[in-house]
Design a protein around this motif. Structure first.
Motif, PDB file in Angstrom:
ATOM      1  N   UNK A 142       8.133   3.154   4.490  1.00 47.71           N
ATOM      2  CA  UNK A 142       9.183   2.637   3.613  1.00 47.71           C
ATOM      3  C   UNK A 142      10.574   3.037   4.086  1.00 47.71           C
ATOM      4  N   UNK A 143      10.664   4.165   4.806  1.00 47.45           N
ATOM      5  CA  UNK A 143      11.979   4.652   5.227  1.00 47.45           C
ATOM      6  C   UNK A 143      12.455   4.009   6.522  1.00 47.45           C
ATOM      7  N   UNK A 144      11.511   3.707   7.410  1.00 48.21           N
ATOM      8  CA  UNK A 144      11.894   3.167   8.716  1.00 48.21           C
ATOM      9  C   UNK A 144      12.054   1.644   8.669  1.00 48.21           C
ATOM     10  N   UNK A 164       0.821  -1.206   0.000  1.00 48.95           N
ATOM     11  CA  UNK A 164       0.000   0.000   0.000  1.00 48.95           C
ATOM     12  C   UNK A 164       0.855   1.256   0.000  1.00 48.95           C
ATOM     13  N   UNK A 165       1.918   1.285   0.773  1.00 46.71           N
ATOM     14  CA  UNK A 165       2.762   2.479   0.854  1.00 46.71           C
ATOM     15  C   UNK A 165       3.367   2.822  -0.501  1.00 46.71           C
ATOM     16  N   UNK A 166       3.818   1.817  -1.231  1.00 45.94           N
ATOM     17  CA  UNK A 166       4.386   2.071  -2.559  1.00 45.94           C
ATOM     18  C   UNK A 166       3.316   2.599  -3.521  1.00 45.94           C
ATOM     19  N   UNK A 192      10.676  -0.779  10.183  1.00 40.07           N
ATOM     20  CA  UNK A 192       9.456  -1.611  10.224  1.00 40.07           C
ATOM     21  C   UNK A 192       8.994  -1.968   8.827  1.00 40.07           C
ATOM     22  N   UNK A 193       8.908  -0.960   7.953  1.00 38.96           N
ATOM     23  CA  UNK A 193       8.435  -1.208   6.597  1.00 38.96           C
ATOM     24  C   UNK A 193       9.382  -2.095   5.817  1.00 38.96           C
ATOM     25  N   UNK A 194      10.687  -1.856   5.972  1.00 37.77           N
ATOM     26  CA  UNK A 194      11.652  -2.654   5.212  1.00 37.77           C
ATOM     27  C   UNK A 194      11.648  -4.107   5.680  1.00 37.77           C
ATOM     28  N   UNK A 195      11.566  -4.301   6.997  1.00 35.68           N
ATOM     29  CA  UNK A 195      11.569  -5.666   7.512  1.00 35.68           C
ATOM     30  C   UNK A 195      10.304  -6.412   7.118  1.00 35.68           C
ATOM     31  N   UNK A 196       9.170  -5.704   7.097  1.00 36.17           N
ATOM     32  CA  UNK A 196       7.927  -6.347   6.674  1.00 36.17           C
ATOM     33  C   UNK A 196       8.015  -6.797   5.223  1.00 36.17           C
ATOM     34  N   UNK A 197       8.580  -5.953   4.361  1.00 46.28           N
ATOM     35  CA  UNK A 197       8.725  -6.317   2.948  1.00 46.28           C
ATOM     36  C   UNK A 197       9.645  -7.518   2.793  1.00 46.28           C
ATOM     37  N   UNK A 198      10.740  -7.546   3.569  1.00 41.76           N
ATOM     38  CA  UNK A 198      11.656  -8.689   3.491  1.00 41.76           C
ATOM     39  C   UNK A 198      10.977  -9.960   3.983  1.00 41.76           C
ATOM     40  N   UNK A 199      10.178  -9.826   5.030  1.00 38.13           N
ATOM     41  CA  UNK A 199       9.476 -11.003   5.569  1.00 38.13           C
ATOM     42  C   UNK A 199       8.508 -11.570   4.535  1.00 38.13           C
ATOM     43  N   UNK A 200       7.786 -10.696   3.848  1.00 38.12           N
ATOM     44  CA  UNK A 200       6.843 -11.168   2.833  1.00 38.12           C
ATOM     45  C   UNK A 200       7.569 -11.864   1.694  1.00 38.12           C
ATOM     46  N   UNK A 207      -1.496  12.997   5.663  1.00 33.98           N
ATOM     47  CA  UNK A 207      -1.095  11.996   6.647  1.00 33.98           C
ATOM     48  C   UNK A 207      -0.830  10.646   5.991  1.00 33.98           C
ATOM     49  N   UNK A 208      -1.656  10.289   5.029  1.00 35.31           N
ATOM     50  CA  UNK A 208      -1.451   9.022   4.328  1.00 35.31           C
ATOM     51  C   UNK A 208      -0.119   9.023   3.576  1.00 35.31           C
ATOM     52  N   UNK A 209       0.188  10.147   2.944  1.00 35.27           N
ATOM     53  CA  UNK A 209       1.462  10.251   2.216  1.00 35.27           C
ATOM     54  C   UNK A 209       2.643  10.198   3.188  1.00 35.27           C
ATOM     55  N   UNK A 210       2.546  10.944   4.288  1.00 29.02           N
ATOM     56  CA  UNK A 210       3.629  10.955   5.272  1.00 29.02           C
ATOM     57  C   UNK A 210       3.814   9.571   5.897  1.00 29.02           C
ATOM     58  N   UNK A 211       2.728   8.915   6.257  1.00 32.41           N
ATOM     59  CA  UNK A 211       2.825   7.580   6.834  1.00 32.41           C
ATOM     60  C   UNK A 211       3.479   6.610   5.853  1.00 32.41           C
ATOM     61  N   UNK A 212       3.129   6.734   4.574  1.00 35.66           N
ATOM     62  CA  UNK A 212       3.711   5.838   3.567  1.00 35.66           C
ATOM     63  C   UNK A 212       5.205   6.075   3.424  1.00 35.66           C
ATOM     64  N   UNK A 213       5.615   7.338   3.454  1.00 33.00           N
ATOM     65  CA  UNK A 213       7.047   7.646   3.405  1.00 33.00           C
ATOM     66  C   UNK A 213       7.778   7.037   4.598  1.00 33.00           C
ATOM     67  N   UNK A 214       7.221   7.231   5.781  1.00 33.13           N
ATOM     68  CA  UNK A 214       7.856   6.703   6.981  1.00 33.13           C
ATOM     69  C   UNK A 214       7.870   5.179   6.977  1.00 33.13           C
TER      70      UNK A 214
END
Length: 528
Positions: free
Chosen positions: A512-514, A138-140, A516-524, A503-510
């Motif tokens: 992917x940048x933080x 969703x963030x992407x 949590x987002x990177x680890x979730x993508x790697x887990x999937x 807020x949706x745009x800012x949350x999506x940026x965070x």
């Protein structure tokens, strides 16, 4: 691949790089844009440039406007073909180059660039990235849509690509994302006091044009056919174009059969829908149907300039041509597929073949801006002669939108009547209509009159107090009491919509940048 896309962008925009502003038809950038009520759709006019004006006001408070313009134009012409090259399901470099050139060198881009529709260029560039992201996180998807959501048309273009690209299984994600990102202009439009209906005669005025003997339908299939003949490249009159267009469409449809993924079939149907919308006013009964829609359905005026929706066809057409050429796997065919779009549209290069040049605003504009910023007397501004477009000698008499609403630090009223081929199409701004009727300016909340020289017309300044006189601009103060401007839409719902989208745009940026987002993508990916 980035080198090919960079080369195409430089070939078009190279002469325009450097300080100065490219001002042509609807494209207006200023050194700094101010954050006014109109930027949020809270003025008396309909929110046609929301949230673009608010975004430009924020960005140009930090970066000079001419640099912002160059980055946006260059980014659009670079990112669009790069996205198409990445989307085409082939590892062959030649196939990707064909996809990039087929998508990045089109009549749609050339005509909309001269017309000044820079938000359309950004939306067009975002489409392949949105289709790719519609099947991922969703963030992407949110971030892929961002370049296209600056205006209602761009927002609808990327929303369509997201919803169709993701398919039925992703509707629970793509539909809410599309609604939230488009909420700033959507909420402002739905709650607006101005008349959101358009006139039926606008459909015929803005209908797609036939650029050759092939007629409007073939022009649309070839990604051209814009209603304004003045912005059409001369090469679009080439008598061989209808034949080339038919062959290109046939090749594209054959090539699309090579793409087995379901998303390709879906975006092909979306492209066909775009062609249908674009050509609808030119076929029997289509004009009447569209005319009824814009005259009776609130917001139906978005369909008036119907040719713009052919942008949805550009992506499947480019991918199909690339896949068909790739199947032949012959260097000569690949070279021809790359060369033909450029050879048939050479006047897209070099700033639309010299039609576009950067210019600087005369010093009068900064002087008037500073006076209005310092003066504590109330009142908005009205520009005279009362019309939306100007032809200034300092801009080589090019037709351009009046820059005052985006240059001045006060809300500015301009005539929103459009003239197409000598035909007047009524606007929707009630305050502009009141000015046309000759109502007292002070009663309308207008305390200043800006007279812009260069556009032939007589302006009656009797009873106005002169404040500034320059070579290009004169500023006058309206005598007598000045009332409050008319109320626009309710503030709270519009601000909530802006906060939700931001807020949706800012949350999506965070995300992917933080980590949590990177680890979730790697887990999937690990689970796959």
């Amino acid at each position: 691949m980035p080198g090919v896309c960079l080369g195409m962008a430089l070939l078009v925009l190279g002469p325009l790089l450097g300080r100065g502003f490219v001002l042509t038809y609807d494209m207006v950038f200023t050194p700094r844009q101010f954050l006014l009520a109109d930027a949020f759709g809270l003025g008396s006019a309909l929110p046609r440039s929301v949230p673009a004006d608010a975004v430009m006001a924020a960005v140009t408070s930090l970066v000079p406007g001419d640099l912002v313009q160059q980055v946006l134009l260059f980014g659009a012409l670079f990112a669009g073909p790069l996205g198409a090259a990445r989307l085409v399901p082939s590892e062959a470099i030649g196939v990707r180059v064909v996809a990039a050139v087929s998508y990045g060198w089109t009549a749609y881009l050339a005509e909309r660039l001269v017309m000044g529709h820079w938000p359309y260029l950004l939306a067009y560039a975002a489409l392949p990235w949105v289709v790719t992201a519609s099947r991922s996180g969703t963030a992407r998807l949110v971030l892929a849509c961002v370049p296209g959501i600056l205006t209602p048309t761009g927002g609808i273009l990327v929303a369509g690509a997201a919803i169709v690209g993701g398919g039925t299984r992703r509707l629970r994600v793509t539909v809410p994302v599309a609604l939230v990102l488009n909420a700033p202009w959507l909420v402002a439009a739905l709650s607006h006091t101005a008349n959101s209906l358009s006139t039926e005669d606008g459909v015929a005025a803005f209908a797609a044009r036939g650029e050759t003997w092939g007629g409007p339908v073939l022009s649309v299939l070839g990604l051209g056919g814009i209603w304004n003949a003045e912005v059409v490249p001369g090469s679009r009159g080439n008598p061989v174009l209808p034949v080339v267009t038919v062959l290109t469409v046939a090749v594209a449809l054959l090539g699309l059969r090579e793409i087995r993924e379901r998303w390709a079939r879906r975006i092909t149907l979306l492209g066909a829908f775009g062609v249908l919308l674009a050509a609808l006013p030119t076929v029997p009964g289509g004009g009447e149907l569209l005319g009824w829609t814009v005259a009776n359905v609130p917001g139906g005026g978005l369909l008036r300039d119907s040719q713009k929706w052919v942008a949805w066809w550009a992506l499947p057409a480019a991918l199909g041509v690339a896949m068909a050429v790739g199947r032949l796997n012959r260097k000569a065919v690949l070279a021809a597929a790359v060369a033909v779009p450029v050879l048939l549209l050479p006047d897209f290069a070099f700033g639309a073949w010299g039609r576009l040049h950067p210019v600087e605003y005369p010093a009068d504009w900064a002087a008037v801006r500073d006076i209005l910023a310092r003066d504590d007397r109330v009142g908005d501004v009205v520009t005279m002669p009362f019309g939306a477009f100007r032809q200034f000698g300092w801009n080589a008499d090019r037709t351009q939108l009046d820059p005052a609403p985006r240059f001045l630090p006060r809300s500015t009223v301009v005539d929103d009547t459009l003239y197409v081929n000598g035909r007047a199409l009524a606007g929707e701004d009630p305050r502009a209509a009141a000015v046309r009727r000759g109502e007292p300016l002070g009663r309308l909340g207008i305390g200043w009159v800006l007279v812009e020289r260069g556009t032939p017309s007589h302006v009656d300044t009797a009873g106005l107090e002169p404040v500034y006189r320059g070579r290009w601009l004169d500023l006058y103060r309206v005598g007598g009491p000045v009332g409050d401007p008319p109320d626009g839409p309710p503030v709270a719902p519009v601000l909530v919509a802006f906060v939700a989208a931001g807020s949706l745009i800012l949350f999506s940026l965070l995300w992917l940048a933080l980590p949590t987002g990177r680890l979730t993508a790697l887990h999937r990916r690990g689970q796959e």
